[in-house]
Design an enzyme around this catalytic site. Structure first.
Site: not given
Ligand code: TRP
Length: 334
Positions: A114, A198, A201
């Protein structure tokens, strides 16, 4: 001591939940609710480890609650609330910041992913995110934690923190060591455009995912357009696994039809993927469309959603305060 089973899980308020969240988390939450006491928390404090637009954050929290309820979580049975409403989470997080080790956090792969290439610019919150997650779980002395495979390392850290606390303060078994409950088949629903990613969104193309609020028409189109394979459906898993997009579609089909991968291959081998897609779209529409409609209906009454959160907060706070009292005492805080 601590023999009683208690489930805790947290979901980030991203808004716009998709099939991956549904199969990987929500459906599992609903079935656990039948057997055990469960606490489901919308983790708004985790969300702000990266900047969130305040209005959007508020809406996303409510939409996540609506998605919980629309999939079948019952607010009078399970505790549903948002993390920031129970201040014990941050208080315990501070105490655990002092138990957790820098070396442990430095091993967390999610932080590395991240934070990306410029770690100096990541928030301190993002770095200690796993300690807050440990606080979420330990605040309730939860024993079982349903999570996706990507959270396994964070859960191991929670166990290490619990164990070190129990050792440091000489209180064996004070915190139970929480166990992950990782769904076997569908912990990974992949993107419809790239079977190695994966479903998310944040992927740019909306065609990469089925959103819970998609209409029948959208579901149909997305499945039709989904990447598959120009060969026919194979009769064995080994061949299927060489084609990640095809595997993903068969995987989703097997999950939604409550059948095993082997059975699906038995039924479908030799057929074109268009055949599978047609059946898959029908099943998905049957299952997802009513959920989406219910989410939209629930979103029309924000005060109802807020009252669910308020009741959940009250119930969560009672458990949290009781446990915190004992935690403060163990640590020596007056
Ligand atoms: N980190 C989890 C995720 O991104 C969310 C989460 C926060 C969580 N606190 C938790 C999950 C406690 C389980 C238990 O998916």
């Amino acid at each position: 001591m601590n023999k009683k089973k208690l489930v805790f899980s947290g979901v980030q308020p991203t808004g716009n939940l998709h099939l991956g969240n549904y199969l990987g988390a929500l459906k599992n939450f609903v079935s656990l609710q039948k057997e055990m006491n469960c606490i489901y928390c919308v983790v708004d404090l985790h969300a702000i480890t990266t900047f969130q637009n305040p209005n959007q954050l508020r809406n996303n929290v409510l939409e996540t609650v609506a998605s919980f309820v629309a999939t079948g979580l019952n607010p009078s049975k399970s505790i549903i609330f948002n993390q920031s409403a129970v201040s014990g989470h941050t208080e315990l997080a501070w105490i655990l910041n002092c138990i957790s080790r820098i070396g442990w956090l430095n091993r967390m792969t999610q932080f590395k992913d991240k934070a990306g290439s410029d770690k100096e610019k990541a928030s301190v919150g993002l770095y200690i995110y796993p300690n807050l997650m440990a606080a979420d779980i330990l605040l309730y002395k939860a024993t079982h934690v349903p999570v996706g495979a990507d959270q396994k390392q964070h859960l191991e850290l929670s166990r290490d923190i619990a164990q070190k606390f129990n050792n440091d303060f000489n209180c064996k078994d004070f915190f139970p060591l929480p166990e992950p409950l990782i769904p076997k088949n569908v912990s990974r629903v992949m993107s419809l455009r790239d079977g190695n990613k994966k479903m998310s969104k944040s992927e740019e193309s909306d065609y990469s995912r089925i959103n819970l609020k998609d209409s029948a028409d959208e579901i149909n189109k997305k499945i039709k357009k989904a990447k598959s394979d120009s060969d026919q459906i194979p009769d064995n898993l080994k061949d299927l696994e060489k084609k990640p997009e095809a595997l993903n579609l068969v995987n989703i089909y097997s999950e939604i039809s409550k059948s095993t991968l082997e059975k699906v291959l038995n039924e479908m081998s030799g057929k074109e993927y268009s055949f599978l897609k047609k059946k898959l779209a029908e099943l998905l529409i049957n299952e997802i469309e009513p959920v989406g409609k219910e989410i939209k209906k629930l979103l029309g009454d924000k005060s109802h959603l807020e009252s669910i959160l308020k009741k959940g907060k009250e119930k969560a706070n009672i458990i949290a305060e009781e446990n915190l009292k004992n935690i403060r005492e163990k640590v020596g805080l007056i």
